[in-house]
Design a protein around this motif. Structure first.
Motif, PDB file in Angstrom:
ATOM      1  N   SER A   1       0.842  -1.204   0.000  1.00  0.00           N
ATOM      2  CA  SER A   1       0.000   0.000   0.000  1.00  0.00           C
ATOM      3  C   SER A   1       0.873   1.248   0.000  1.00  0.00           C
ATOM      4  N   TYR A   2       0.234   2.373  -0.313  1.00  0.00           N
ATOM      5  CA  TYR A   2       0.967   3.649  -0.294  1.00  0.00           C
ATOM      6  C   TYR A   2       1.495   3.965   1.095  1.00  0.00           C
ATOM      7  N   ASP A   3       0.669   3.754   2.098  1.00  0.00           N
ATOM      8  CA  ASP A   3       1.114   4.047   3.456  1.00  0.00           C
ATOM      9  C   ASP A   3       2.311   3.181   3.847  1.00  0.00           C
ATOM     10  N   SER A   4       2.257   1.890   3.523  1.00  0.00           N
ATOM     11  CA  SER A   4       3.368   0.991   3.876  1.00  0.00           C
ATOM     12  C   SER A   4       4.638   1.374   3.129  1.00  0.00           C
ATOM     13  N   LEU A   5       4.502   1.677   1.841  1.00  0.00           N
ATOM     14  CA  LEU A   5       5.684   2.019   1.046  1.00  0.00           C
ATOM     15  C   LEU A   5       6.354   3.288   1.571  1.00  0.00           C
ATOM     16  N   TRP A   6       5.540   4.271   1.950  1.00  0.00           N
ATOM     17  CA  TRP A   6       6.102   5.523   2.462  1.00  0.00           C
ATOM     18  C   TRP A   6       6.783   5.309   3.821  1.00  0.00           C
TER      19      TRP A   6
ATOM     20  N   VAL B   1      14.235   3.619   5.442  1.00  0.00           N
ATOM     21  CA  VAL B   1      15.471   3.672   4.642  1.00  0.00           C
ATOM     22  C   VAL B   1      16.202   4.983   4.904  1.00  0.00           C
ATOM     23  N   ALA B   2      15.441   6.074   4.943  1.00  0.00           N
ATOM     24  CA  ALA B   2      16.041   7.386   5.226  1.00  0.00           C
ATOM     25  C   ALA B   2      16.729   7.380   6.591  1.00  0.00           C
ATOM     26  N   GLY B   3      16.067   6.784   7.585  1.00  0.00           N
ATOM     27  CA  GLY B   3      16.665   6.702   8.920  1.00  0.00           C
ATOM     28  C   GLY B   3      17.930   5.871   8.925  1.00  0.00           C
ATOM     29  N   ALA B   4      17.920   4.751   8.195  1.00  0.00           N
ATOM     30  CA  ALA B   4      19.106   3.891   8.138  1.00  0.00           C
ATOM     31  C   ALA B   4      20.268   4.601   7.453  1.00  0.00           C
ATOM     32  N   LEU B   5      19.989   5.329   6.396  1.00  0.00           N
ATOM     33  CA  LEU B   5      21.044   6.075   5.706  1.00  0.00           C
ATOM     34  C   LEU B   5      21.597   7.187   6.604  1.00  0.00           C
ATOM     35  N   ARG B   6      20.718   7.840   7.336  1.00  0.00           N
ATOM     36  CA  ARG B   6      21.153   8.853   8.308  1.00  0.00           C
ATOM     37  C   ARG B   6      22.110   8.226   9.322  1.00  0.00           C
ATOM     38  N   ASP B   7      21.772   7.017   9.784  1.00  0.00           N
ATOM     39  CA  ASP B   7      22.619   6.335  10.762  1.00  0.00           C
ATOM     40  C   ASP B   7      23.969   5.940  10.165  1.00  0.00           C
TER      41      ASP B   7
ATOM     42  N   VAL C   1      10.061  -3.856  -5.725  1.00  0.00           N
ATOM     43  CA  VAL C   1       9.589  -2.840  -4.782  1.00  0.00           C
ATOM     44  C   VAL C   1      10.755  -2.201  -4.026  1.00  0.00           C
ATOM     45  N   ASP C   2      11.909  -2.882  -4.004  1.00  0.00           N
ATOM     46  CA  ASP C   2      13.080  -2.290  -3.345  1.00  0.00           C
ATOM     47  C   ASP C   2      13.510  -0.985  -4.006  1.00  0.00           C
ATOM     48  N   PHE C   3      13.261  -0.842  -5.317  1.00  0.00           N
ATOM     49  CA  PHE C   3      13.710   0.380  -5.994  1.00  0.00           C
ATOM     50  C   PHE C   3      12.974   1.614  -5.467  1.00  0.00           C
ATOM     51  N   PRO C   4      11.631   1.680  -5.545  1.00  0.00           N
ATOM     52  CA  PRO C   4      10.976   2.885  -5.012  1.00  0.00           C
ATOM     53  C   PRO C   4      11.177   3.067  -3.520  1.00  0.00           C
ATOM     54  N   ARG C   5      11.272   1.975  -2.781  1.00  0.00           N
ATOM     55  CA  ARG C   5      11.505   2.069  -1.338  1.00  0.00           C
ATOM     56  C   ARG C   5      12.816   2.814  -1.073  1.00  0.00           C
ATOM     57  N   ALA C   6      13.886   2.427  -1.774  1.00  0.00           N
ATOM     58  CA  ALA C   6      15.188   3.073  -1.580  1.00  0.00           C
ATOM     59  C   ALA C   6      15.228   4.466  -2.212  1.00  0.00           C
ATOM     60  N   TYR C   7      14.660   4.600  -3.397  1.00  0.00           N
ATOM     61  CA  TYR C   7      14.654   5.874  -4.139  1.00  0.00           C
ATOM     62  C   TYR C   7      14.019   6.981  -3.301  1.00  0.00           C
ATOM     63  N   TYR C   8      12.818   6.716  -2.798  1.00  0.00           N
ATOM     64  CA  TYR C   8      12.132   7.743  -2.011  1.00  0.00           C
ATOM     65  C   TYR C   8      12.721   7.880  -0.614  1.00  0.00           C
ATOM     66  N   GLY C   9      13.378   6.829  -0.126  1.00  0.00           N
ATOM     67  CA  GLY C   9      14.087   6.951   1.146  1.00  0.00           C
ATOM     68  C   GLY C   9      15.263   7.907   1.042  1.00  0.00           C
TER      69      GLY C   9
ATOM     70  N   LEU D   1      12.457   8.488   9.774  1.00  0.00           N
ATOM     71  CA  LEU D   1      12.291   9.933   9.839  1.00  0.00           C
ATOM     72  C   LEU D   1      10.815  10.237  10.070  1.00  0.00           C
ATOM     73  N   ARG D   2      10.561  11.370  10.679  1.00  0.00           N
ATOM     74  CA  ARG D   2       9.154  11.755  10.901  1.00  0.00           C
ATOM     75  C   ARG D   2       8.505  12.149   9.577  1.00  0.00           C
ATOM     76  N   SER D   3       9.255  12.843   8.727  1.00  0.00           N
ATOM     77  CA  SER D   3       8.766  13.244   7.410  1.00  0.00           C
ATOM     78  C   SER D   3       9.975  13.472   6.520  1.00  0.00           C
ATOM     79  N   TYR D   4       9.752  14.005   5.348  1.00  0.00           N
ATOM     80  CA  TYR D   4      10.876  14.229   4.430  1.00  0.00           C
ATOM     81  C   TYR D   4      11.517  15.597   4.672  1.00  0.00           C
ATOM     82  N   ALA D   5      12.794  15.673   4.362  1.00  0.00           N
ATOM     83  CA  ALA D   5      13.543  16.919   4.518  1.00  0.00           C
ATOM     84  C   ALA D   5      13.084  17.934   3.482  1.00  0.00           C
ATOM     85  N   SER D   6      13.004  19.190   3.882  1.00  0.00           N
ATOM     86  CA  SER D   6      12.626  20.233   2.932  1.00  0.00           C
ATOM     87  C   SER D   6      13.820  20.553   2.030  1.00  0.00           C
ATOM     88  N   ARG D   7      13.527  20.839   0.782  1.00  0.00           N
ATOM     89  CA  ARG D   7      14.578  21.171  -0.177  1.00  0.00           C
ATOM     90  C   ARG D   7      14.154  22.402  -0.967  1.00  0.00           C
TER      91      ARG D   7
END
Length: 507
Positions: free
Chosen positions: A32-37, A43-49, A66-74, A139-145
């Motif tokens: 689902s969209y919620d699960s993927l996000w 992924v973002a948290g793991a990369l931060r670590d 599914v690993d591609f969008p998971r990592a891409y958006y992370g 992460l709580r949400s995505y970083a602003s850019r």
């Protein structure tokens, strides 16, 4: 405070609006969209670590799972920059991408682990699998850019030298995905889209994945495309939207002849290379649909023009410029300025608008040659009629497009020239009914050499889409007054003598 924009919002907003809707079908898995996000935020948290910070570049080498969008958006959620890696490259070629981009880490799928691990070792950076990036504090949400910040660096095969990283901004990619689905095409939130175009490639990534997620539609992954496999998946999952390059349409036509039930395709989009009109007509008849052919490049995010319902379709053309983008024809022989030509004139296709990239990574001189007076010079020759409809006629330079992938002749030539029996070599594209163009090496040999030997030798040194399948031996290469090889003449000569040339088929 300045405005902010992130490509990560494409997934985040659909997760907010349609949390339980299926975003990705990957085999038996339905995400689902919620699960993927939420997984992307992990992924973002793991990369931060791992020490990755906003603005850092992270390479992603992953097939259509599914690993591609998971990592891409992370990566995007962290505020880092995605560097997608071509799956057909050798380890040294991947290492070049890692070094040139300055990637901090490589996320490498198990399916290409041998190549990725070797490349990361050569580049001196860590490598992690997608499975290593689960379970971290999200992460709580995505970083602003800032809208002009880099989001993705796509490595593109130009016409000279080594591949260059085209820097695409958050504004480029958010707008291109949005315009594709809300303005250029009759896309709908109920669509079920086949994700068979490589997601590391600009067409599959923007038009396929990002466009689908922007709508809140469903993307059905197909990691390895064959005509039969695609038909089976499309029928099983109720796919009604297909994006493909011409070779894929040919494969679907071939498979349809022996396939019982065919999918009901509402919307079909072709790009990546010119689609032969007979193929378009045969496909439309067999599948009772209409193919909309478009045109674009990595540097234009990618879509610049497409046949659109609002303007009507015309086979053999690539349609009109998409919303907010200008496409014109300029005098091709003038390099230092843009001189626009009147409708109907043949010249170089130039593009201006929100889709034009920010430049080539760390290559200001190349960027200055490509973007002149605010227009991106595509290197393609074409015409534009009084209504704005664009037709691509030829390529200004010698780039070869094999199966939708750009291949540098010079890069291939430099590898082949290292063979001890090769005195001179020129690489050209010759017409091919399956791949659109095939890579042909025209060789002046200094000692006895068989075509099979040279093909086998090059196979281990070049990506699968790059090595020559045909080798043509000549006594000398045709040269112009400045001693440059006359490739147009060479192409004519080889095509006319193909019955006597030696071809090798990729297995």
């Amino acid at each position: 405070m300045s405005a902010t924009l992130s490509l990560a919002a494409v997934l985040a907003e659909s997760a907010r609006r349609y949390p339980q809707r299926i975003a990705v079908v990957d085999g038996a898995s339905r995400v689902s969209y919620d699960s993927l996000w939420q997984e992307a935020l992990e992924v973002a948290g793991a990369l931060r670590d791992l020490g990755v910070r906003p603005g850092d570049r992270v390479a992603l080498q992953c097939p259509n799972t599914v690993d591609f969008p998971r990592a891409y958006y992370g990566i995007l959620a962290l505020g880092a920059v995605v560097v997608p890696v071509h799956l057909l490259l050798t380890a040294p070629e991947v290492a070049y991408t890692l070094r040139d981009s300055g990637a901090r880490v490589l996320i490498c799928h198990v399916a290409v682990a041998a190549t990725g691990t070797g490349a990361a070792a050569l580049a001196g950076i860590p490598v992690v699998a997608p499975s290593d990036l689960t379970g971290a504090a999200p992460l709580r949400s995505y970083a602003s850019r800032d809208p002009s910040d880099p989001a993705v660096v796509l490595y593109t095969s130009g016409t000279t030298g080594q591949p260059k990283g085209a820097v695409l901004t958050h504004l480029n990619l958010v707008l291109n995905a949005t315009v594709n689905v809300f303005d250029a095409n009759d896309a709908r939130s109920t669509d079920v889209v086949l994700g068979c175009l490589p997601l590391f490639h600009t067409f599959g990534q923007t038009v396929g994945m990002n466009g689908t997620f922007r709508l809140g539609a469903t993307l059905v992954m197909l990691a390895r495309f064959t005509g039969a496999a695609a038909l089976e998946v499309m029928v099983r999952e109720g796919v009604d939207v297909f994006h493909g390059v011409p070779t894929m349409y040919l494969a679907l036509l071939d498979a349809a002849a022996s396939h019982g039930e065919l999918p009901r395709l509402r919307l079909c989009i072709s790009g990546g290379a010119s689609l032969p009109v007979p193929v378009l007509e045969r496909f439309n008849a067999a599948f009772s649909t209409s193919i909309y052919e478009g045109y674009g490049l990595s540097e234009t995010s990618p879509t610049a023009t497409t046949n659109q319902p609002d303007f009507g379709t015309l086979a053999g053309t690539v349609g009109h410029a998409v919303w907010g983008v200008e496409v014109e024809v300029a005098r091709a022989e003038v390099d230092d300025r843009i001189e626009l030509l009147p409708p109907g004139s043949l010249g170089e296709i130039v593009v201006r608008g929100h889709n034009v990239f920010a430049g080539y990574l760390n290559r200001p001189s190349d960027t200055a040659l490509a973007v002149v007076d605010g227009w991106f010079r595509t290197g393609d020759l074409g015409t534009r009629d009084p209504s704005g409809r664009v037709t691509i006629v030829d390529r200004k330079k010698d780039i070869v497009i094999r199966g939708g992938f750009n291949v540098y002749p010079r890069e291939v030539e430099e590898v082949l020239a290292r063979h001890p029996a090769v005195a001179q070599v020129a690489v050209i594209g010759v017409p091919d009914p399956v791949h659109g163009e095939e890579i042909c090496a025209v060789v002046v040999a200094s000692s006895p050499l068989l075509a099979d030997e040279l093909v086998a030798w090059s196979q281990s040194r070049l990506g699968r889409h790059k090595y020559p399948r045909q080798v043509h031996f000549v006594d000398s290469l045709p040269l112009g007054p400045s001693h440059k090889v006359l490739k147009r003449e060479l192409r004519r000569s080889v095509v006319s003598q193909r019955a006597s040339s030696i071809g090798v088929t990729d297995t």
